[in-house]
Scaffold this motif. Structure first.
Motif, short mmCIF file in Angstrom:
data_model
loop_
_atom_site.label_atom_id
_atom_site.label_comp_id
_atom_site.label_asym_id
_atom_site.label_seq_id
_atom_site.Cartn_x
_atom_site.Cartn_y
_atom_site.Cartn_z
N PHE A 216 53.85 26.89 52.45
CA PHE A 216 52.84 25.86 53.59
C PHE A 216 51.27 26.07 53.67
O PHE A 216 50.55 24.91 53.21
CB PHE A 216 53.17 25.40 54.32
CG PHE A 216 53.14 24.35 55.45
CD1 PHE A 216 52.75 22.98 54.96
CD2 PHE A 216 51.74 24.64 56.57
CE1 PHE A 216 51.69 21.94 55.77
CE2 PHE A 216 50.88 24.19 57.50
CZ PHE A 216 50.79 23.19 57.36
N PRO A 217 50.74 27.64 54.08
CA PRO A 217 49.58 28.10 53.94
C PRO A 217 48.82 28.17 52.60
O PRO A 217 48.16 27.13 52.23
CB PRO A 217 49.21 29.11 54.22
CG PRO A 217 50.46 29.76 54.64
CD PRO A 217 52.21 28.16 54.44
N TRP B 81 47.02 23.75 61.98
CA TRP B 81 48.31 23.54 61.40
C TRP B 81 48.56 25.20 60.63
O TRP B 81 50.04 25.29 60.43
CB TRP B 81 48.65 22.49 60.27
CG TRP B 81 48.91 21.10 61.25
CD1 TRP B 81 47.99 20.27 61.56
CD2 TRP B 81 49.70 20.65 61.53
NE1 TRP B 81 48.99 19.05 61.90
CE2 TRP B 81 50.14 19.85 62.48
CE3 TRP B 81 51.36 21.52 61.95
CZ2 TRP B 81 50.89 19.46 63.60
CZ3 TRP B 81 52.63 20.68 62.84
CH2 TRP B 81 52.55 19.21 63.58
N LEU B 82 47.69 25.27 60.94
CA LEU B 82 47.97 27.16 59.48
C LEU B 82 48.35 27.88 61.05
O LEU B 82 49.05 28.53 60.77
CB LEU B 82 46.26 27.58 58.97
CG LEU B 82 46.49 27.12 57.64
CD1 LEU B 82 44.75 27.15 57.09
CD2 LEU B 82 47.60 27.13 56.75
N LEU C 202 42.27 33.46 59.42
CA LEU C 202 42.89 33.46 58.03
C LEU C 202 43.46 34.95 57.45
O LEU C 202 44.49 34.56 57.18
CB LEU C 202 41.79 32.46 56.76
CG LEU C 202 41.34 31.75 56.88
CD1 LEU C 202 40.23 31.20 55.76
CD2 LEU C 202 42.61 30.65 56.67
N GLU C 203 42.84 35.62 58.35
CA GLU C 203 43.41 37.40 57.91
C GLU C 203 45.01 37.45 58.60
O GLU C 203 45.15 38.06 58.09
CB GLU C 203 42.50 38.21 58.20
CG GLU C 203 41.46 38.50 57.03
CD GLU C 203 40.38 39.32 57.81
OE1 GLU C 203 40.00 39.79 58.64
OE2 GLU C 203 39.03 40.03 57.06
N LEU C 204 45.06 37.26 59.46
CA LEU C 204 46.35 37.24 60.32
C LEU C 204 47.09 36.22 60.20
O LEU C 204 48.42 36.37 59.57
CB LEU C 204 45.59 36.36 62.09
CG LEU C 204 44.58 37.65 62.87
CD1 LEU C 204 44.16 36.96 64.32
CD2 LEU C 204 44.95 38.85 63.23
N ILE C 205 46.90 34.73 59.03
CA ILE C 205 47.76 34.27 58.97
C ILE C 205 48.56 34.35 57.58
O ILE C 205 49.74 34.85 57.30
CB ILE C 205 47.39 32.87 57.85
CG1 ILE C 205 46.76 31.75 59.77
CG2 ILE C 205 47.93 31.94 58.23
CD1 ILE C 205 45.39 30.99 59.81
N MET C 206 47.16 35.45 56.92
CA MET C 206 47.72 36.04 55.75
C MET C 206 48.45 37.48 56.04
O MET C 206 49.72 36.99 55.36
CB MET C 206 46.59 36.35 54.44
CG MET C 206 46.76 37.09 53.17
SD MET C 206 47.25 34.95 52.22
CE MET C 206 49.44 35.86 51.99
#
Length: 1145
Positions: free
Chosen positions: A743-744, A704-705, A776-780
């Motif tokens: 959400f994240p 979902w992230l 996670l780095e890409l999401i951030m």
């Protein structure tokens, strides 16, 4: 030239004046050799043309001689003369008639087979002018028919006769058609011959002359009917009983049907008798018989369609041109055909009999389709099925534009497609299945092709499509035409039938892949046509709404079938196809309709009932306050439904679909979903679905992230294009964006799957796995870019909306809502996300121009941001203290960012607000310093805390305007000073003491908080800290005249005076001294003594006039007990007063 003339003279002499039987053969031999040399030699041709009239007379005479050699040579020479174009035109008309008469007479009277064959050959070779041939048609045709009857029983004669017949047809087709009842019977009668060569010659001849005789004239049909009833029908039945004769029997049947033409339709008894023949051959087990039956069936198709088609067309008008043809077809489809069977009125207002005629035509179509459907349904060989498919396509071709009529499509198109789709693409029948897919795709795409032709301004011709392989379909083009929305239900039905029927027969992955690819291909083609219909302004609202419901229902039913009926046939392609269908829908259909609030679709998906339980709805309402929610059975826009279903399907089968494929397609889907005029409506769906799955305790948090990242990228791109494609942003939209950006943060707090328990044994740290860390780095990074874009747009366009502060408030509420006692179970990812968000938002505040804008915000908005940052410091320190084996790099970077923010703070209000908000966090930091400094893993945090503390002290001293270090500020800073003054770390303690000595020590009278008394006492007694700084004026003061830094002025009150400091006029401090008791009035003191006494007996107020608690030394008795004491006591100087004040404090 002379030699040529001499040679011809010799030949002429031999033919005219022969003295023996040997001279004539020699003369004809020389003439044949001369004729062979004529090719390209004009001189020889000219010489022969001059002598031709004299040579024709002996030649005509010699063809009747009994000497076969001479007669045959004469016929060959004659045949060459009437064949060569340069010679035949030189023959006089009288001689030409004589030649024809001689040949006809010879054929009928000769007893020699060779001579008869050569005579017929001359007819087939002649090149007379067509007008002359027409004038001689009766005798010529009579001779050919005589030869066809073959009185001598020679196949060669029959062959030559058929060739002569073909020649005559080419020269006078109209006359030959009129006379077909004379010459056709000898040919078709041989179709039932037991001699294969004779049958083949007849079939070849019929193929060559069928354009002349078909459709047959009534005269020919009557002759054929009489032959069938008298003899041929009996022969057909008799040959069917013999083995090996069924093929040529059904072939003959086909030709007889063609030659009967419309006559067979009007005589049903004859037709029923003839239909018994294919009834037996279609059910035969021999593939050759079945194939021959289908080829012969095309004859019946020709007869029936050609008979009824003109009758139906007469109800509208005749075909004049292609434009009229298209109009007629549309008129037929809309006026003569009604799927409900209603009647129609003709243009004159009377009830038309067109419907009854069309009903009869429908019955004919059913009759023609019945054996084809039976063959295709049976387990025949692939060759038989291919032949059946060709015959079916031939029927579609013969129907011309009527194939597009809505009433005929269920009869002629649907049955065959359903059968083929049901069998699926196995190894043997793949070519058939693929051909039907392509044919159906061509039918659907005809809408697009016709529309394209209309746009470029070409004639409105029907679309001639050769569906599939040209060899397979025998180049029979099918005239598909543009369809309307009434055909949408049929098209969707056909597409929907492909995969379920296939998987019932074959569950292999390869078959499922081919079937789903076909569905996607057809669905995209269909939506292209639907889009064209939707773009027409004349299209009524009800039709568009109904069509949208059909399309979305098709997708919904597909998903429910895949999860229900086909759940056992678990194929990745089926789940992937659901996503593809949704993406195709939002790609092809107009955005104006997909996102329009006028068109709504109800959420009745079965999966939603499982997701939206009462608990989940209650949690959503409490969690996503301020935004509307979609409840089950609510109506949403079509694009919102597509987004909703896409997220459900992706979540359901995220484990079975390859991540690379899934998220690549999802990225394109999200771009389209957010490219509409109002992207926020789709964001509602995304936010709600993500939080629903989070509340459902889904363990696949990383999935979902990733989904959040994909949609966030597309949303960011949409915000970047807001100038070119603007959309409205309200306060509610701002709340929604806040929830989306949170959400994240929330998901990371509810899952621990992104971290390993103890990956690095050498350091003992909890660290990210390499793969998850990168993700996670890409999401951030995506979060940061989306935050920047949204924040920029809202600041630029919606100045009244404080988006960034609202986000901080929401994030802060989330952090405060967590169980503070359950720190052990807090997610490492949560801490990392929290820190990265805080760092980015802090860095954004420090950007050029952003700090000044931030400083101009209201105090409440700035407080939200600072509280969010401060809360992170508290949370992270608690986390680190509890779970010390953790990487503190993120926490350390947050401390650095806070320090950088603090460096840039200058105004008094901002510094006081920072100190107020960060007070608790700083106290916790200073308290945790000793623990952190002793652990090698987190020592970097200790240095960051030290740096932050020193920066705060420096920031306070450079405040503009300067801070007033009075009791109120002291009470505010009391917890911080308590932690810093007596800190275990010398650097922190010394910096705090120095700060005190530069600030609070300059005051004269302060109200000390009780918490600071022990620390101040300890440090002041040790000499490190000064409660007050001794002014320089005291050291040079005059004893008698009093200190120069004090002045005494009279007040308005009679018994009161004011003591003031003179050092700085701007900071003058006054202390009121009350009047002495009247009873003590008689005591006389020096002026200096009176003023000091008044000062020490004053009320307990500080220099700002604030309440009790000032430690003035009032216990000392400055009064004079008697005159002696008054006279003997020396006045106190300033040094003595300060000394006693220190002792009192």
């Amino acid at each position: 030239m002379a030699e040529i003339v001499t040679e011809l003279e010799e030949i002429e002499s031999l033919l005219l004046h022969s003295r023996s039987n040997q001279e004539k053969p020699l003369g004809y031999g020389n003439l044949l050799l001369f004729q062979e040399r004529l090719c390209g030699d004009s001189s020889m041709i000219g010489a022969l043309r001059e002598r031709l009239p004299r040579l024709l007379h002996p030649i005509r005479a010699d063809i009747f001689v009994e000497d076969e050699e001479v007669a045959s040579q004469a016929l060959k020479c004659l045949g060459f003369v009437i064949y060569h174009p340069d010679l035949v035109i030189a023959i006089p008309d009288g001689d030409a008639c004589a030649i024809v008469e001689s040949i006809v007479k010879l054929i009928k009277n000769t007893k020699m087979k060779t001579i008869c064959n050569l005579g017929v050959w001359c007819i087939s070779m002649q090149q007379f002018h067509s007008s002359f041939v027409i004038s001689q048609s009766i005798p010529l045709l009579g001779a050919v028919v005589y030869a066809l009857d073959n009185p001598m029983g020679s196949l060669s004669t029959t062959f030559e006769a058929t060739q002569a017949l073909v020649k005559l047809v080419s020269q006078m087709s109209d006359n030959m058609r009129t006379l077909s009842s004379m010459w056709a019977p000898p040919i078709y009668r041989r179709l039932l011959s037991l001699d294969k060569k004779e049958r083949d010659m007849s079939i070849r001849c019929l193929h060559k002359v069928k354009s002349c005789i078909l459709p047959p004239l009534p005269t020919l049909s009557k002759v054929v009917s009489a032959d069938i009833q008298q003899k041929l029908l009996y022969q057909l039945d008799e040959l069917l009983q013999q083995s090996g004769c069924k093929v040529h029997v059904i072939q003959a049947w086909g030709w007889l049907i063609r030659l009967l033409g419309f006559y067979v339709i009007k005589h049903r008894l004859l037709l029923n008798q003839l239909l018994k023949v294919p009834e037996k051959t279609f059910s035969d087990n021999d593939p050759q018989v079945q194939i021959a039956s289908q080829v012969a069936w095309e004859a019946l198709i020709d007869v029936f369609v050609q008979f009824h088609l003109p009758m139906i067309q007469e109800q509208t008008d005749k075909f004049d041109d292609d434009l009229q043809e298209k109009w007629v077809s549309l008129k037929l489809a809309r006026q003569l055909t009604d799927p409900r069977g209603g009647k129609h009125l003709s243009t004159d207002g009377s009830t038309s009999d067109g419907q009854s005629q069309f009903s009869r035509f429908q019955k004919i179509i059913k009759l023609l389709m019945k054996p084809l459907v039976g063959i295709m349904s049976s387990r025949c060989s692939i060759t038989v099925h291919l032949s059946c498919l060709k015959t079916w396509c031939y029927l579609l071709h013969k129907l011309v534009l009527l194939v597009n009529c809505p009433s005929l499509i269920p009869l002629v198109l649907e049955p065959m497609l359903l059968i083929v789709f049901q069998k699926g693409p196995d190894n043997k029948s793949y070519c058939i299945w693929k051909s039907c897919i392509d044919l159906f795709d061509d039918f659907i795409l005809s809408k697009v092709k016709v529309h394209s032709d209309e746009n470029v301004g070409v004639d409105l011709n029907p679309v001639n499509i050769t569906s599939g392989d040209a060899n397979m379909w025998k180049n029979d083009s099918i005239k598909w035409m543009s369809w309307d929305l009434k055909m949408l239900n049929f098209n969707l039905k056909m597409i929907q039938f492909i995969v379920p029927s296939v998987l019932k027969q074959n569950t292999s992955s390869e078959v499922a892949k081919m079937a789903t690819a076909a569905v996607l291909q057809l669905f995209r083609s269909l939506l292209k046509g639907v889009k064209i219909e939707f773009q027409q302004l004349s299209q009524p609202f009800s039709s568009i709404l109904l069509s949208l419901n059909m399309i979305l229902t098709f997708i919904k039913d597909w998903y429910e079938d895949v999860t229900g009926k086909l759940a056992n046939c678990f194929h990745q392609e089926l789940h992937y196809a659901t996503l593809q269908l949704l993406q195709t829908a939002i790609e092809e259909l107009p955005d104006s309709i997909l996102s329009s609030p006028l068109y709504e679709f109800r959420l009745d998906i079965k999966m939603i009932n499982n997701l939206w339980s009462a608990d989940v709805i209650q949690n959503l309402r409490g969690h996503l306050s301020g935004i509307r929610m979609m409840l089950c059975m609510d109506a949403v826009s079509p694009i919102s439904f597509c987004v909703l279903l896409y997220l459900i399907v992706g979540a359901t089968y995220s484990s079975s679909i390859t991540d690379k494929i899934l998220f690549t397609k999802m990225e394109k889907f999200s771009q389209i979903a957010f490219s509409v005029a109002d992207p926020i409506q789709n964001l509602y769906v995304v936010v709600e679905m993500q939080y629903i799955y989070m509340f459902k305790s889904v363990t696949n948090g990383l999935y979902w992230l990733k989904v959040w990242k994909v949609f966030a990228k597309s949303l960011k791109e949409r915000f970047d294009k807001v100038n070119s494609s603007p959309f409205v942003i309200t306060e509610t939209h701002s709340h929604l964006l806040v929830y989306y950006l949170c959400f994240p943060f929330e998901m990371s707090s509810s899952t621990c799957l992104l971290m390993t328990a103890d990956d690095d044994e050498s350091t003992g740290k909890h660290v990210f796995t390499s793969e998850n860390k990168h993700e996670l780095e890409l999401i951030m990074d995506t979060w940061k870019s989306l935050y920047d874009s949204v924040n920029h747009v809202i600041k630029d366009r919606c100045t009244k909306i404080h988006f960034s502060e609202g986000l901080c408030q929401r994030l802060l509420a989330m952090v405060n809502g967590r169980d503070k006692m359950d720190v052990v179970h807090q997610s490492f990812t949560f801490l990392w996300f929290y820190g990265e968000m805080a760092i980015h938002m802090l860095n954004q505040v420090r950007m050029p121009g952003a700090l000044s804008q931030w400083c101009r915000q209201q105090k409440g908005d700035k407080r939200n941001s600072l509280e969010f940052f401060a809360r992170f410091l508290q949370f992270s320190l608690t986390f680190v203290e509890t779970i010390q084996r953790v990487d503190c790099s993120t926490v350390s970077r947050v401390f650095t960012a806070v320090c950088n923010l603090l460096i840039h703070l200058e105004t008094k209000d901002d510094i006081l607000l920072f100190m107020e908000v960060f007070s608790e966090a700083l106290v916790q930091s200073l308290s945790s310093f000793s623990i952190l400094s002793t652990d090698a893993q987190v020592q970097s945090l200790a240095s960051q805390i030290e740096n932050l503390w020193i920066q705060l002290l420096d920031c306070m001293e450079r405040s503009q305007p300067p801070l007033i270090y009075d009791s109120s500020l002291l009470h505010l800073q009391a917890p911080l000073l308590f932690a810093g003054l007596d800190h275990s770390h010398a650097t922190i303690a010394n910096a705090t003491i120095s700060f005190w000595n530069r600030t609070y020590a300059k005051g004269i009278s302060l109200s000390y908080p009780s918490c600071l008394l022990p620390v101040l006492d300890k440090l002041s007694r040790g000499g490190k800290l000064h409660l007050r700084k001794i002014p320089d004026e005291f050291e040079a003061a005059e004893t008698l005249s009093g200190p120069k830094w004090l002045t005494v002025t009279a007040t308005q009150k009679q018994n009161s005076k004011r003591v003031s400091f003179m050092k700085d006029d701007k900071n003058v401090k006054f202390v009121k001294v009350p009047a002495l008791d009247l009873k003590r009035k008689k005591m006389e003191l020096t002026e200096h003594q009176r003023e000091v006494k008044r000062l020490q007996q004053g009320r307990g107020r500080d220099c700002m006039g604030h309440g009790p608690g000032v430690k003035t030394y009032t216990s000392m008795d400055f009064s004079q007990g008697n005159e002696h004491s008054q006279d003997t006591e020396e006045p106190l100087d300033a040094d003595a007063i300060l000394k006693r004040l220190r002792m009192g404090s």
